[in-house]
Design a protein around this motif. Sequence first.
Motif, short mmCIF file in Angstrom:
data_model
loop_
_atom_site.label_atom_id
_atom_site.label_comp_id
_atom_site.label_asym_id
_atom_site.label_seq_id
_atom_site.Cartn_x
_atom_site.Cartn_y
_atom_site.Cartn_z
N ASP A 9 0.48 -1.24 0.17
CA ASP A 9 0.14 0.05 0.16
C ASP A 9 1.10 1.59 -0.19
N ALA A 10 1.93 1.75 1.11
CA ALA A 10 2.73 2.53 1.00
C ALA A 10 4.19 2.53 -0.32
N ASN A 11 3.69 1.43 -1.01
CA ASN A 11 4.27 1.56 -3.16
C ASN A 11 5.71 0.88 -1.91
N ALA A 12 5.68 -0.08 -1.37
CA ALA A 12 7.23 -0.22 -0.54
C ALA A 12 7.94 -1.52 -0.72
N LEU A 13 6.93 -1.94 -2.01
CA LEU A 13 7.79 -3.63 -1.75
C LEU A 13 8.31 -3.13 -3.72
N LEU A 14 9.52 -3.23 -2.95
CA LEU A 14 10.38 -2.67 -4.82
C LEU A 14 10.89 -4.29 -5.53
N GLU A 15 10.23 -3.86 -7.04
CA GLU A 15 11.25 -5.33 -7.85
C GLU A 15 11.80 -4.66 -8.55
N TYR A 25 22.25 -10.20 -3.78
CA TYR A 25 21.17 -9.65 -4.25
C TYR A 25 20.81 -10.44 -4.24
N SER A 26 19.26 -9.14 -4.35
CA SER A 26 17.63 -9.50 -4.49
C SER A 26 17.13 -9.20 -6.12
N LYS A 27 15.83 -9.18 -6.51
CA LYS A 27 14.35 -9.07 -7.02
C LYS A 27 14.26 -7.72 -6.78
N PHE A 28 14.06 -7.95 -5.10
CA PHE A 28 12.82 -7.52 -4.44
C PHE A 28 13.34 -7.23 -3.05
N GLN A 31 11.27 -1.12 1.07
CA GLN A 31 12.07 0.38 1.46
C GLN A 31 11.14 0.78 2.77
N SER A 32 11.55 0.22 3.92
CA SER A 32 11.26 0.64 5.09
C SER A 32 10.63 2.23 4.78
N ALA A 33 11.25 3.24 4.66
CA ALA A 33 11.05 4.73 4.84
C ALA A 33 9.67 5.03 4.24
N LYS A 34 9.17 4.13 3.60
CA LYS A 34 8.43 5.13 2.32
C LYS A 34 6.65 4.37 3.30
N VAL A 35 7.04 3.19 4.61
CA VAL A 35 6.22 2.66 5.09
C VAL A 35 6.20 3.99 6.89
N LEU A 36 6.83 4.25 7.07
CA LEU A 36 7.66 4.61 8.10
C LEU A 36 7.13 5.92 8.10
N GLU A 37 7.01 6.89 6.49
CA GLU A 37 7.15 8.25 6.47
C GLU A 37 5.70 8.23 7.07
N ASP A 38 4.40 7.53 7.60
CA ASP A 38 3.68 7.88 8.14
C ASP A 38 3.30 7.91 9.69
N ALA A 191 22.86 -3.72 -10.82
CA ALA A 191 22.17 -3.60 -9.16
C ALA A 191 22.10 -2.46 -8.29
N TYR A 192 21.00 -1.47 -8.21
CA TYR A 192 21.24 -0.47 -7.65
C TYR A 192 20.68 -0.59 -6.06
N LYS A 193 21.78 -0.19 -4.98
CA LYS A 193 21.82 -0.15 -3.73
C LYS A 193 20.98 0.76 -3.07
#
Length: 199
Positions: A9-15, A25-28, A31-38, A191-193
Motif C-alpha cells: 500500500d505504501a509502494n514500498a515493496l520494490l521490484e 543480490y535480490s529482485k525484491f 523500502q521501509s522508509a516509505k512505510v514509516l513516513e506515516d 544492481a541498485y543499492k
Amino acid sequence: MNVEQIYKDANALLEGHFKLSSGNYSKFYLQSAKVLEDPKTAKLLADALAEQIRKSGIKVDAVCSPALGGLIAGFALATALDVRFIFAERAEGEMTIRRGFEVKEGETYIICEDIITTGGSALEAAREVEKAGGIVVAYAALANRGFCSRVGSDIERKDNCKLPLDKPLFALEDFAFQMYTPDECDFKEIAYKPGSRGN
Ligand SMILES: O=P(O)(O)OC[C@H]1O[C@H](OP(=O)(O)OP(=O)(O)O)[C@H](O)[C@@H]1O
Ligand SMILES: O=C(O)c1cc(=O)[nH]c(=O)[nH]1
C-alpha cells in the motif's frame, strides 16, 4: 496484521535488481522508509512488535538500532516499550556508538532493525553495545527476509543468518525472497543499492 499489504500500500515493496547491504543480490527490496513516513503506521507496527516482546516476558532498559535504516523502527519500538533509544552508525565503515550516548555496565538492550536479511548490521550494533558493557538480550525487526528463525514462526535458520543462536528475534512477518550471492547473481543490468551506503 498484514505487513506485506502495508508495504504494498505504501509502494514500498520494490521490484528490480538490488544489491543488498550484505553484498548479496535480490529482485525484491522492502523500502521501509516509505512505510514509516506515516507516523500512524510506524506506531501500529511498533506497538505490535512491542506486544510480542512484552508477551515473551523480556524486559529491556533500552533499544539500540544500526543507522540508517533501523532508526525509525527502533525509535518507534523504544516509544512503545517506554525505554531509552540510542543508535550505532558507521564511521569510515566501522559501526560505532557516538554522539555522547552512554551504555551503562549491565544495562539490557534489544537491537532493532527495520529489516533483518542476514542480521549482519544488527550484529555489528550488538557488538558495540556489548563492548561498552551493555547486555543484548534480543533482536527485533519489522520484517525478517527469511534467513533467520524468529519467535512465533517455524521458518528455519539458514547458514547465512549471522544472528547468535541463543538470542530471540522478534519480527512481524517473514518474506521468503530469493537471494543470490555475487557468484550466483546473473543480473545483466547494474544492481541498485537503495540504502545509505550506495554501490
Ligand atoms: O540484515 P542485513 O544483511 O545486515 O541487512 C539489513 C540491513 O540493510 C539495510 O540497511 P542498508 O545498509 O542497506 O541501508 P542503510 O545504511 O540505509 O541502513 C537495512 O536497513 C538493514 O540495516
Ligand atoms: O538486505 C538489505 O540490505 C535490505 C533488504 C530489504 O528488503 N530492505 C532493506 O532496507 N535492506
